[in-house]
Design a protein around this motif. Structure first.
Motif, PDB file in Angstrom:
ATOM      1  N   ASP A 131     -15.091   7.122   8.728  1.00 17.12           N
ATOM      2  CA  ASP A 131     -14.521   6.245   9.518  1.00 17.12           C
ATOM      3  C   ASP A 131     -13.138   7.024  10.331  1.00 17.12           C
ATOM      4  N   GLU A 132     -12.451   7.580   9.618  1.00 17.36           N
ATOM      5  CA  GLU A 132     -11.151   8.505  10.087  1.00 17.36           C
ATOM      6  C   GLU A 132     -11.761   9.417  11.037  1.00 17.36           C
ATOM      7  N   VAL A 133     -12.990  10.033  10.828  1.00 20.38           N
ATOM      8  CA  VAL A 133     -13.327  11.308  11.703  1.00 20.38           C
ATOM      9  C   VAL A 133     -13.848  10.572  13.041  1.00 20.38           C
ATOM     10  N   ILE A 134     -14.453   9.317  12.862  1.00 16.39           N
ATOM     11  CA  ILE A 134     -14.869   8.753  14.070  1.00 16.39           C
ATOM     12  C   ILE A 134     -13.656   8.136  14.956  1.00 16.39           C
ATOM     13  N   LYS A 135     -12.443   7.902  14.011  1.00 12.26           N
ATOM     14  CA  LYS A 135     -11.281   7.406  14.933  1.00 12.26           C
ATOM     15  C   LYS A 135     -10.852   8.585  15.693  1.00 12.26           C
ATOM     16  N   LYS A 136     -10.923   9.667  15.288  1.00 16.30           N
ATOM     17  CA  LYS A 136     -10.178  10.854  15.893  1.00 16.30           C
ATOM     18  C   LYS A 136     -11.290  11.333  16.734  1.00 16.30           C
ATOM     19  N   LEU A 137     -12.429  11.395  16.751  1.00 18.12           N
ATOM     20  CA  LEU A 137     -13.320  12.130  17.541  1.00 18.12           C
ATOM     21  C   LEU A 137     -14.047  11.270  18.511  1.00 18.12           C
ATOM     22  N   GLN A 167       0.864  -1.015   0.129  1.00 19.96           N
ATOM     23  CA  GLN A 167      -0.021  -0.052  -0.153  1.00 19.96           C
ATOM     24  C   GLN A 167       0.941   1.164  -0.066  1.00 19.96           C
ATOM     25  N   THR A 168       0.522   2.300  -0.792  1.00 20.49           N
ATOM     26  CA  THR A 168       1.301   3.486  -0.919  1.00 20.49           C
ATOM     27  C   THR A 168       0.516   4.460  -0.165  1.00 20.49           C
ATOM     28  N   ASP A 169       0.797   5.685  -0.588  1.00 20.44           N
ATOM     29  CA  ASP A 169       0.307   6.899   0.304  1.00 20.44           C
ATOM     30  C   ASP A 169      -1.214   7.190   0.402  1.00 20.44           C
ATOM     31  N   TRP A 170      -1.823   6.358  -0.722  1.00 15.94           N
ATOM     32  CA  TRP A 170      -3.458   6.720  -0.829  1.00 15.94           C
ATOM     33  C   TRP A 170      -4.166   6.166   0.299  1.00 15.94           C
ATOM     34  N   VAL A 171      -3.566   5.279   1.230  1.00 15.78           N
ATOM     35  CA  VAL A 171      -4.197   4.671   2.358  1.00 15.78           C
ATOM     36  C   VAL A 171      -4.261   6.044   3.376  1.00 15.78           C
ATOM     37  N   LYS A 172      -3.371   7.063   3.350  1.00 18.97           N
ATOM     38  CA  LYS A 172      -3.538   7.929   4.376  1.00 18.97           C
ATOM     39  C   LYS A 172      -4.509   9.251   3.888  1.00 18.97           C
ATOM     40  N   TYR A 173      -4.787   9.107   2.622  1.00 12.58           N
ATOM     41  CA  TYR A 173      -5.864  10.114   2.229  1.00 12.58           C
ATOM     42  C   TYR A 173      -7.095  10.481   2.971  1.00 12.58           C
ATOM     43  N   PRO A 174      -7.838   9.318   3.408  1.00 12.73           N
ATOM     44  CA  PRO A 174      -9.201   9.774   4.505  1.00 12.73           C
ATOM     45  C   PRO A 174      -8.766  10.473   5.720  1.00 12.73           C
ATOM     46  N   GLU A 175      -7.474  10.035   6.362  1.00 13.66           N
ATOM     47  CA  GLU A 175      -6.949  10.783   7.465  1.00 13.66           C
ATOM     48  C   GLU A 175      -6.686  12.167   7.300  1.00 13.66           C
ATOM     49  N   LEU A 176      -6.076  12.368   6.451  1.00 15.24           N
ATOM     50  CA  LEU A 176      -5.829  13.812   5.854  1.00 15.24           C
ATOM     51  C   LEU A 176      -7.002  14.695   5.643  1.00 15.24           C
ATOM     52  N   ALA A 177      -7.865  13.975   4.968  1.00 15.87           N
ATOM     53  CA  ALA A 177      -9.203  14.675   4.841  1.00 15.87           C
ATOM     54  C   ALA A 177     -10.003  14.866   6.058  1.00 15.87           C
ATOM     55  N   ALA A 178      -9.764  13.968   6.790  1.00 10.40           N
ATOM     56  CA  ALA A 178     -10.623  13.993   8.240  1.00 10.40           C
ATOM     57  C   ALA A 178      -9.926  14.966   9.107  1.00 10.40           C
ATOM     58  N   GLU A 179      -9.004  15.239   9.064  1.00 10.66           N
ATOM     59  CA  GLU A 179      -8.213  16.182   9.977  1.00 10.66           C
ATOM     60  C   GLU A 179      -8.848  17.594   9.634  1.00 10.66           C
ATOM     61  N   LEU A 180      -8.839  17.849   8.139  1.00 12.18           N
ATOM     62  CA  LEU A 180      -9.379  19.197   7.608  1.00 12.18           C
ATOM     63  C   LEU A 180     -10.791  19.361   8.065  1.00 12.18           C
ATOM     64  N   GLY A 239     -23.369  20.078  -6.120  1.00 16.20           N
ATOM     65  CA  GLY A 239     -23.323  18.821  -5.339  1.00 16.20           C
ATOM     66  C   GLY A 239     -23.938  19.179  -4.124  1.00 16.20           C
ATOM     67  N   ALA A 240     -23.207  18.371  -3.187  1.00 12.28           N
ATOM     68  CA  ALA A 240     -23.670  18.658  -1.635  1.00 12.28           C
ATOM     69  C   ALA A 240     -22.339  18.662  -0.926  1.00 12.28           C
ATOM     70  N   PHE A 241     -22.226  19.575   0.121  1.00 11.87           N
ATOM     71  CA  PHE A 241     -21.036  19.754   1.084  1.00 11.87           C
ATOM     72  C   PHE A 241     -21.255  19.337   2.344  1.00 11.87           C
ATOM     73  N   MET A 242     -20.427  18.872   3.231  1.00  7.32           N
ATOM     74  CA  MET A 242     -21.029  18.608   4.609  1.00  7.32           C
ATOM     75  C   MET A 242     -19.638  19.349   5.713  1.00  7.32           C
ATOM     76  N   GLN A 243     -20.267  20.018   6.555  1.00  9.83           N
ATOM     77  CA  GLN A 243     -19.443  20.491   7.493  1.00  9.83           C
ATOM     78  C   GLN A 243     -20.028  20.224   9.043  1.00  9.83           C
ATOM     79  N   LEU A 244     -18.660  20.074   9.765  1.00  7.24           N
ATOM     80  CA  LEU A 244     -19.069  19.900  11.018  1.00  7.24           C
ATOM     81  C   LEU A 244     -18.953  21.121  11.833  1.00  7.24           C
ATOM     82  N   ILE A 245     -20.005  21.488  12.895  1.00  7.89           N
ATOM     83  CA  ILE A 245     -19.974  22.482  13.865  1.00  7.89           C
ATOM     84  C   ILE A 245     -20.097  22.141  15.260  1.00  7.89           C
TER      85      ILE A 245
END
Length: 1623
Positions: free
Chosen positions: A649-655, A609-622, A695-701
């Motif tokens: 899933d990554e957001v759930i891991k972090k929060l 596995q290459t860097d693509w595996v980390k993509y969800p984690e990077l996006a989750a942080e943002l 489209g549709a966007f989601m944002q956490l507050i």
């Protein structure tokens, strides 16, 4: 707080003076330094005091961050003042809401030291009448000078600015710009006094203006839109030299916008003389023309305002003078010697245009020389001065002039620039590397070249994926081809995924520090927007122009080639607009596609596995930091489920799996949805440059800690959507809009429906879409709430108008509800039938957003008030909601989107959350029913023993209910707690039903046990005569044995002689006892069967042939019954029958429906026959041949009735085979029941069984053993068999309990059991077992349970089972020992109460001992009456007790090693207990594929039958009409296709299968692409056997695809586990 080090920087300038001597100069310099030090200290003290008053002492070092304000806090009270300590927070919160009144927040007087305004002095003298005049002339009146004025509004703004980090400063300045306020350009540091240019804070600001030009007598308007940092505009600077009574800022406002105070001035509310942080601040504002004749200036102009006396602020003055296109200087006078003359003379010498405004002069405009003007202000109105200045400036700017560009401020020497900060530079450098990749490329081609995965490849993938749900023709073949195409696209995406842009972007996100990363993301946004803005403006103008031309032609109903040509041109521009729209969201979209491509191919290519595996984690942080993330790709019209799932899933891991309240927003395009959300929550939704949300966007507050206790969730998740009825989607807009609306409405706990304007046509289109979406939610049992927001209403204050508007809205909603009800086939007369809605409270009216006409109009304060009211209303409603967890939200996304991919949303919707909750409830239901069943078994066991012991001759229902009451009450409490638990909102729909089910189960158990016990009582009564005989016989035998034993004392060792003597006595006794009793004969069922069959008219030869070939044994599982159908009637009738059956002229195959009817007949006859024979009193009266005769006669009648209804004949062979098959089923039961009857009721049999027992007693007498020893042996012998039975029955219950908890197959719900049954079949590869499972699923499941129980007890857990047995042996031993002790003790205590003759006393005592001993064991052991009449000589009961205990020890030792299969001889068996528990469920089968409904509850209406794993219909013999082609398609694919099926001579579309009758309507078959590998493997593995069984073929359209043949058995088994996980 402040740095004590004093930095001496001279930035005050004095007027030039004549040269002094060195000493004087040095003295002056010393004084000047001293003054500056004092000023510096004074400034520090004032600053510290100001920050203290605003409670910002700590924030100057630890700055405010955006995160502190990007959360939901307590509601703002807009109509109340605030105290000083809250001023800073209130200012920022209101500013984030675009409330320009943030500058004018009234201060509440909490402290007596703070005055809102100067106090009014009171002249206190009442003595004389002249005192009034004295007061009038008095010039000094006592007043309290200790009172301090409130904080200046601009000091609040600047204090917040200084206490914010660079990102919050940027947000703040962006919002100030949107409020049309001037922005700080040069700012002195409040501590060091260093001048800083906050260039970074301007980077998000974009200005749009229009330039009108007259060409060829036509007015051409050109629009410009660009980041303000890059705009080159003229700049006009305003400086004040000295003190003036005139407000420079107020004058500037009249030039820019005379209706709005761009610059704060002294005449505004809240202004005080004690302004502290504004001196030396340079503010800038831009005038943006609207392209109309009344524009003040024809192009964009920047205005700069230096606050304070410019004579004393040299550095800022010089910078402005240098950068300006025009300098405007305000002076009090132009008298010689005035300190301002030196500065003015420098300006006059400069080449820059200069306008001097003189306060004490009344001269008109004078041009002193080219570019140099003066104008007197005395006796002139402000408007006249303003108009004159506009004229002069326009005149100057119409000629050559210098331009100003904000970015050039970075090069100004002597000032700090915030962008030169290390972190900012690091982020910018990383961003520039990316932007440089496409810096000079055509913006419309950037996405295609640099982001290849999201363009044509992703769009094509989305299109093909949607086609998978609308297959035609050869379903499986077409599906396989499309899946290959999808795989190929993913492979191409993977190859294209190594772009340099994405590598740089993801590396930067991974490696940069936290702050550097924030700057990097911001810079990417800023630079990309700047790149595309110019091109987009041009394209947008062409777009608007071409759309107007198309509309004009359409209105004229022009059908010429011109319209078609214009439409084509418009489509091309629209495509170019989409290509040119480029923002950060597209880079994240590319990340998602790269991730999906790699993830989809992960199984095919097991590479590192290459860097693509980390993509969800990077996006989750943002996302956690507040960045919006794309939920639905508006360009492709698809949701990237794999990416979104991993991201969440990554957001759930972090929060953690936090609870969220989902707020969705819908509305017409460009109706201000995103603006409203940004104002409401301080958000910055991703909007591409020059384009609305796509489209549709989601944002956490986050919900702040202050109010968290008021809510049941941790975050609000906002879903913002593209507008409905988008112009560029005009051809496909209706389907797209319906899809989008249904998707976001389904996701939201609440939906805001945003309606813009008062156009009824626009409103009607939106309402129709929205109402239909809510109708769908109702039909799938989702119940979001809704609020209608009516924006841009002209007069929101008019209550009457609002009432009328609400009435009209209600009427429209009701009308739309009726229309939608017709389309969705649902009952609804009004909108409130669809969703809970109150037009009085759930409709909000908004004023228009702008106060005036853009681009110079500020936001309307009324709009802000409306936003705040709406926010409070939303939060009030939200406080009543439990929200959903992030994992549930993820599941909801899957459910909604998968359902939308199918044509019929309601039909296709599968609520995964609800299913998961229901599956857990099923497990809990199993636990509750097991607790009741287990308790009932224990009660039944106890009462059964008591009845057998003659202690109970009647059992009432009330008695059983009392016995069960404690357990039942505990279960009811447990149920209440469970239904009020975490998922109570979802569970409530089943609460009443399951409470009823548990009550029904309880009552059924009670009634069932009563029925069984009544039978035992009946049997006991029937055996009473024999029991009495047994006692009589035992007494006689014991008496004779005792007498004979005395005679044979000397021959005790001669075993042969003893047996001989005993047999002679035995024969005599038996003969006496049985003289009048007829023995019960054994039965010959085979003979009865043959006789009855012949009596019914069947030839013996036919019966014999059927018996010999044995085919009848498998009649219920045959694949083809055509050989049983008779065609021996007249030719015309035969043809009619063949046509009725669907036989073609050359075919030899019965239609599947007819085959199924015969199979159902066999199954029904078998069930009915078993029920009939079991209703006969065989256990109490024995067997009678009439029972069998009645069954056979009933079978024949059923066959005859079947033939008459379906008008075709069955051969005699069928009836004979069916009768023989039924006989096999009922015969075994009859034999076993009669055997039990004989054992209990036949005296000869009973005596023969007891012969050895009595011989042992006789032998013991002969040996000379005492009566106590013999009686002990007798009692032990009587205890042996009942103890074994009690131990085995209890062990059966305990083992069933153990296996239900420990055995994986038995410890879950019905679905779990089904999985293990299928696993077992696959592991054994048992085709016959599979056929039984397909044709008779319950029979196979029962077989599986028996096998698993056998494995568990005799193989896997033999030691555990043995331990349970031993424990029960020990328990029985303890009870018997206690009974012995109790009986012996009672005799001891009662002994000697009366002195009688010894024999009589002994007899009495022995009787009491026996009674006490027996009664102590009545509920535990069943044993015969103890005959003690021959043991009256016993008087040592302790000795008797010891003897029994010795014998008991031997018995218990023997029982401890009892074989476990001994349980099969007794009443209870663990396998049957588990079968009763686990098979008490639904057994309905799918009408297409015969898959069994997996609902754990037996009668689960109104819930429809369902199963998560359907299978190819050919598995149960379904084949194409008039062919021998078995159907290979899954019914879950067929119900989404355009194919038809035949049923009862009618054809039905698979999509409308529920119309084919009740059997079909009772099923919910959800279209699903996740086909179970298991059944694909099964068809391939057993293809030959299936074809042989059904005499049909997998060929033609039923051909098995080569790809399906590659599945292994292990993959098949693994697919079962994956299926369970998905439920």
């Amino acid at each position: 707080m402040f740095d004590p080090e004093i930095i001496l920087l001279s930035h005050y300038s004095a007027v030039d003076e004549p040269e002094d001597s060195a000493a004087e100069t040095e003295a002056k310099q010393s004084v000047k330094i001293s003054e500056e030090i004092n000023k510096k200290k004074q400034h520090e003290r004032e600053t510290e005091k100001l920050f203290g008053r605003l409670h910002l002492q700590d924030k100057h070092q630890q700055k405010f961050t955006p995160a502190e304000f990007l959360k939901i806090g307590p509601p703002l009270k807009l109509d109340h003042g605030t105290c000083e300590k809250d001023l800073a927070h209130t200012f920022l919160q209101r500013l984030m809401m675009l409330d320009y009144r943030a500058r004018y927040i009234p201060v509440r007087q909490d402290s007596p030291e703070v005055s809102l305004s100067n106090p009014v002095p009171v002249f206190d003298d009442d003595e004389t009448d002249g005192s009034d005049l004295d007061a009038l002339y008095s010039t000094s009146v006592e007043c309290d000078q200790s009172k301090q004025n409130h904080v200046h509004p601009m000091d609040v703004q600047m204090a917040v600015f200084h206490c914010s980090d660079s990102f919050l400063k940027q947000n703040m300045i962006t919002k100030l710009s949107q409020c049309q306020y001037a922005l700080p350009l040069l700012v002195p540091d409040p501590v060091t006094m260093d001048v800083e240019c906050p260039l970074w804070t301007f980077r998000q600001i974009k200005k749009t203006w229009k330039i009108a030009k007259n060409e060829d007598d036509s007015n051409i308007v050109t629009m410009k839109s660009m980041p303000i940092c890059k705009a080159e505009t003229p700049m006009v600077s305003f400086l004040r030299l000295g003190s003036l009574s005139l407000s420079k800022s107020q004058l500037m406002n009249t030039l820019i916008n005379d209706r709005h105070n761009t610059f704060f001035h002294r005449n505004r509310p809240g202004s005080t003389k004690s302004r502290h942080l504004m001196d030396g601040v340079v503010e800038i504002a831009w005038y943006c023309p609207s392209g109309k004749p009344n524009d003040a200036f024809t192009d964009c102009v920047a205005f700069c305002n230096l606050h304070g006396d410019a004579l004393l602020i040299e550095k800022q003055r010089d910078i402005l003078t240098e950068k300006s296109s025009v300098n405007v200087v305000l002076v009090p006078t132009l008298e010689k010697g005035h300190e301002s003359i030196t500065v003015i003379s420098k300006h006059l010498k400069s080449s820059k245009p200069l306008i001097i405004l003189i306060a004490d002069d009344d001269c008109d405009t004078v041009q002193m020389k080219k570019g140099k003007y003066k104008l007197g202000l005395k006796d002139k109105s402000q408007s006249d001065v303003s108009e004159e200045l506009k004229r002069i400036m326009s005149n100057i700017l119409s000629g050559p002039h210098d331009s100003f560009k904000l970015e050039t401020m970075a090069d100004v020497p002597g000032i700090k620039v915030d962008e030169k900060d290390t972190a900012c530079q690091t982020g910018k450098s990383a961003a520039m590397k990316i932007v440089d990749l496409f810096q000079w490329k055509d913006v419309s081609k950037i996405k295609d070249t640099c982001l290849p995965c999201q363009g044509k490849l992703w769009h094509e993938w989305s299109r093909i994926n949607k086609e998978l749900y609308h297959l035609k023709g050869h379903i499986e073949k077409e599906k396989c081809q499309k899946q290959q195409e999808l795989l190929k696209i993913r492979q191409n995406q993977q190859k294209a995924s190594c772009s340099k842009l994405m590598k740089l972007f993801t590396e930067s996100l991974s490696s940069l520090k936290s702050t550097d990363k924030k700057y990097f993301v911001k810079w990417i946004q800023i630079l990309i927007d700047a790149l595309s803005t110019g091109d987009l403006s041009t394209i947008l103008q062409s777009y608007d122009k071409k759309w107007s031309e198309v509309l004009t032609l359409k209105k004229k109903h022009d059908k010429s080639d011109q319209l078609e040509s214009k439409q084509i041109e418009f489509d091309q521009i629209s495509a170019k607009l989409q290509s040119a729209t480029f923002g950060l969201e597209h880079i994240f979209r590319e990340m998602g596609q790269i991730y999906e491509a790699h993830k989809s191919l992960q199984k095919q290519r097991k590479r590192r596995q290459t860097d693509w595996v980390k993509y969800p984690e990077l996006a989750a942080e943002l996302m956690i930091s507040g960045h919006p993330m794309e939920l639905m790709d508006g360009d492709a019209g698809h949701v990237p489920l794999i990416w979104i799932s991993s991201l969440l899933d990554e957001v759930i891991k972090k929060l953690g799996d936090k609870k969220v309240f989902v707020l969705s927003v819908l509305g017409v395009q460009s109706s201000g949805k995103s603006t409203m959300l940004n104002a409401m929550f301080g958000l910055q939704f991703a909007v591409s440059a020059g384009r609305c949300t796509k489209g549709a966007f989601m944002q956490l507050i986050k919900v702040s800690e202050e109010i968290k206790t008021d809510f049941q969730f941790d975050y609000v998740l906002v879903v913002d959507t593209e507008g409905l009825r988008a112009l560029e989607l005009v051809d496909t807009s209706l389907h797209h809009d319906n899809e989008l609306a249904t998707f976001v409405v389904g996701l939201g706990n609440m939906t805001l429906i945003n309606i813009f304007g008062e156009n009824p046509a626009d409103m009607q289109d939106v309402l129709q879409i929205v109402v239909q979406a809510f109708m769908r939610m109702k039909k799938v049992k989702l119940s979001p709430s809704c609020v209608f927001v009516h924006q841009n209403v002209t007069d929101v204050a008019a209550a009457e108008k609002n009432m009328d508007g609400k009435r009209r809205l209600q009427e429209k909603l009701d009308k739309m509800a009726r229309l939608a009800a017709t389309e969705e086939v649902c009952d609804a007369e009004c909108f409130s039938d669809v969703i809970a809605f109150d037009v009085q409270t759930d409709v909000k009216y908004f004023a228009q957003l702008w106060e005036g006409s853009p681009p110079m109009a500020p936001p309307n304060p009324g709009y802000t008030d409306s936003v705040q009211d709406l926010k409070n209303f939303i939060l009030s409603k939200a406080s009543q909601s439990a929200g959903i967890t992030l994992s549930q939200f993820k599941s909801k996304i899957h459910d909604m989107w998968n359902a939308l991919l199918n044509e019929n949303f309601v039909f296709s919707f599968k609520n995964t959350l609800e299913i998961a909750v229901y599956r857990k409830l099923e497990i809990q239901y199993g636990n509750w029913t097991w607790t009741l069943r287990s308790n009932m078994l224990t009660i039944e066991n106890q009462l059964h023993t008591e009845i057998e012991n003659g202690k109970l001759d009647m059992v009432e229902l009330s008695y059983l209910n009392d016995k069960m009451s404690k357990t039942y009450e505990e279960i009811k409490k447990d149920m209440t707690a469970y239904f009020d638990g975490r998922d109570k909102e979802m569970l409530v729909q089943w609460k009443g039903r399951f409470e009823n089910k548990i009550k029904e189960f309880h009552d059924e158990q009670v009634r069932g046990v009563k029925r069984k016990l009544d039978e035992v009582i009946q049997q006991r009564s029937a055996c009473k005569k024999l029991d009495d005989k047994k006692t009589e016989f035992e007494n006689k035998l014991l008496q004779k044995s005792k007498e004979l034993a005395h005679q044979l004392k000397d021959k005790a060792r001669d075993e042969e002689e003893l047996k001989k003597q005993f047999n002679s006595v035995w024969k005599v006794c038996v003969k006496e006892i049985t003289a009048s009793i007829k023995p019960i004969e054994d039965i010959n069922l085979e003979e009865d069967q043959s006789t009855i069959l012949q009596d019914l008219g069947f030839e013996w030869s036919l019966i014999a042939e059927s018996k010999n070939n044995g085919n009848y044994k498998n009649i219920s599982e045959l694949g083809d019954y055509i050989h049983y159908v008779s065609f021996t009637r007249p030719e015309r009738w035969v043809s009619a029958v063949k046509e009725h059956l669907g036989f073609g002229s050359g075919t030899k195959h019965m239609p599947h429906g007819e085959q199924q009817l015969i199979r159902s007949l066999i199954h029904n006859v078998e069930e009915h026959s078993l029920d009939l024979i079991k209703s006969k009193p065989v256990a109490t009266r024995g067997y009678s041949s009439t029972y069998l005769q009645e069954v056979f006669k009933n079978v024949k009648e059923k066959v005859t009735e079947f033939e008459s209804q379906w008008k075709y004949a069955l051969k005699k062979e069928f009836t004979v085979d069916l009768l023989l098959y039924v006989f096999d089923k009922v015969g075994s039961w009859l034999s076993e029941s009669h055997k039990k009857f004989k054992m209990k009721n036949d005296a000869h049999t009973y005596l023969e069984n007891k012969k050895m027992h009595y011989y042992n007693i006789f032998r013991s007498f002969c040996k000379g053993n005492s009566s106590a020893v013999v009686l002990g042996e007798l009692i032990c012998e009587k205890l042996k068999s009942p103890t074994a039975e009690a131990v085995c029955n209890k062990t059966a219950i305990d083992l069933a309990e153990e296996m239900r908890c420990r055995c994986p197959a038995f410890s879950g719900n019905r679905l779990n059991l089904e999985k293990h049954v299928l696993k077992s079949l696959a592991e054994k590869e048992d085709f016959d077992g599979f056929i039984t499972y397909i044709q008779r699923p319950r029979q196979q499941v029962e077989t599986f349970i028996k096998e698993e129980v056998k494995k568990y007890i005799f193989t896997k857990n033999k030691n555990k089972a043995q331990k349970i047995l031993k424990k029960n042996v020990e328990d029985i031993k303890r009870r018997v020992s206690q009974a012995l002790f109790a009986a012996t003790e009672e005799v001891k205590t009662q002994r000697g109460e009366k002195e009688e003759e010894e024999k009589q006393q002994n007899e009495k005592q022995l009787k009491k001992w026996v009674e006490k001993f027996s009664s102590s064991l009545t509920d535990v052991l069943k044993f015969d009456t103890i005959s003690f009449e021959n043991f009256n000589d016993i008087n040592k009961f302790d000795f008797l007790k010891e003897e029994i205990e010795k014998g008991l020890e031997c018995i218990m030792k023997e029982l401890s090693s009892l074989p476990l299969d001994k349980m099969n001889e007794f009443r209870l068996q663990p396998d049957q207990i588990l079968i009763n528990q686990l098979c008490n469920c639904c057994w309905e089968t799918c009408p297409f594929c015969a898959a069994v409904c997996t609902n754990t509850v037996k009668d689960h209406l109104p819930d429809k039958h369902n199963v998560p794993f359907h299978r190819p219909s050919g598995i149960k013999g379904w084949h194409k009409r008039d062919t021998d082609e078995l159907v290979i398609d899954f019914c879950t694919t067929l119900v989404a296709s355009d194919k038809h099926f035949h049923h009862h001579d009618s054809s039905y579309p698979y999509k409308e299968y529920q119309k084919a009758g009740e059997k079909f309507a009772s099923w919910k078959i959800t279209p699903d692409e996740s086909k179970l590998t298991y059944w694909k493997w099964f068809v391939c593995r057993f293809q030959t056997q299936l074809e042989g069984h059904y005499k049909l073929k997998f060929h033609g359209k039923g051909n098995i695809l080569h790809r399906q043949k590659n599945y292994s058995k292990q993959e098949a088994i693994n697919s079962l586990d994956e299926m369970i996980k998905s439920q």
